[in-house]
Design a protein around this motif. Structure first.
Motif, PDB file in Angstrom:
ATOM      1  N   ARG A   1       5.433  -3.665   4.626  1.00  0.00           N
ATOM      2  CA  ARG A   1       5.209  -4.959   5.266  1.00  0.00           C
ATOM      3  C   ARG A   1       4.029  -4.920   6.236  1.00  0.00           C
TER       4      ARG A   1
ATOM      5  N   TYR B   1       1.271  -3.295   5.595  1.00  0.00           N
ATOM      6  CA  TYR B   1       0.121  -3.491   4.719  1.00  0.00           C
ATOM      7  C   TYR B   1      -0.092  -4.984   4.461  1.00  0.00           C
ATOM      8  N   THR B   2       1.000  -5.707   4.255  1.00  0.00           N
ATOM      9  CA  THR B   2       0.909  -7.144   4.017  1.00  0.00           C
ATOM     10  C   THR B   2       0.343  -7.858   5.240  1.00  0.00           C
TER      11      THR B   2
ATOM     12  N   GLY C   1      -3.260  -9.511   5.198  1.00  0.00           N
ATOM     13  CA  GLY C   1      -3.320 -10.963   5.370  1.00  0.00           C
ATOM     14  C   GLY C   1      -4.226 -11.365   6.518  1.00  0.00           C
TER      15      GLY C   1
ATOM     16  N   GLY D   1      -3.657 -10.296   1.230  1.00  0.00           N
ATOM     17  CA  GLY D   1      -2.312  -9.882   1.623  1.00  0.00           C
ATOM     18  C   GLY D   1      -1.500  -9.385   0.439  1.00  0.00           C
ATOM     19  N   GLY D   2      -1.586 -10.095  -0.688  1.00  0.00           N
ATOM     20  CA  GLY D   2      -0.863  -9.669  -1.891  1.00  0.00           C
ATOM     21  C   GLY D   2      -1.401  -8.371  -2.461  1.00  0.00           C
TER      22      GLY D   2
ATOM     23  N   SER E   1      -2.982  -6.011  -0.844  1.00  0.00           N
ATOM     24  CA  SER E   1      -2.660  -4.894   0.053  1.00  0.00           C
ATOM     25  C   SER E   1      -1.168  -4.550  -0.014  1.00  0.00           C
ATOM     26  N   THR E   2      -0.315  -5.526  -0.310  1.00  0.00           N
ATOM     27  CA  THR E   2       1.107  -5.242  -0.506  1.00  0.00           C
ATOM     28  C   THR E   2       1.304  -4.340  -1.714  1.00  0.00           C
TER      29      THR E   2
END
Length: 166
Positions: free
Chosen positions: A52, A54-55, A59, A104-105, A107-108
């Motif tokens: 989370r 990372y997200t 983001g 964000g996606g 990096s998740t």
């Protein structure tokens, strides 16, 4: 990595074995199951996933980049309309949000791959194919002097098979 592997058929006996192993503090515990079960998650009490972060970081970097690139383009190629400001944050919010979701996606997914150690180039110690077909497995990574304690605890709680690995 040395340890003990126990195979279980019932969920309740697996959960009670995990609790007993944690109570005796035998070693690090890894559980194998075909499907996620909240009973196992509650017994293991794993810390929150670091993915989370990372997200969040991805983001925030994405929205910052989205606003920056839109403002930079407007300043580099200005379109002057009736005295309105060239760089206004309101119309760039849509673009900032879209880049926020994109970065964000991505990096998740990257964080998931990093923390799940995907791809795995070597076989997992303690894994048995029957754990993908409905049985439960507990791998206890422990020093050799603790292995006998781990074996006895796994057998006491109904393990179908208990064996030492590596």
């Amino acid at each position: 990595m040395r340890g003990v592997l126990g195979a279980f058929r019932e969920l309740d006996s697996t959960v009670s074995a995990i609790e007993a192993l944690k109570e005796k503090n035998v070693g690090l515990i890894r559980v194998y199951t075909a499907t996620p079960r909240h009973e196992l998650e509650d017994a293991i009490q794993a810390p929150p996933s670091p993915v989370r972060l990372y997200t969040l970081i991805g983001g925030l970097l994405g929205v910052t980049f989205g606003y920056w690139i839109a403002i930079w383009v407007s300043d580099y190629w200005p379109l002057v309309v009736g005295g309105k400001p060239i760089a206004s944050w309101v119309p760039y919010t849509v673009f900032g949000f879209e880049v926020f979701v994109l970065i964000g996606g991505l990096s998740t997914v990257a964080g998931l791959f990093i923390h799940a150690r995907i791809p795995k180039l070597t076989l997992q110690v303690g894994y048995d194919p029957r754990f993908s077909h409905g049985d439960y497995g507990i791998w206890v990574e422990c020093p050799p002097e603790q292995a006998a304690t781990a074996e006895s605890l796994l057998r006491q709680h109904g393990a179908v098979e208990v064996r030492r690995e590596r």
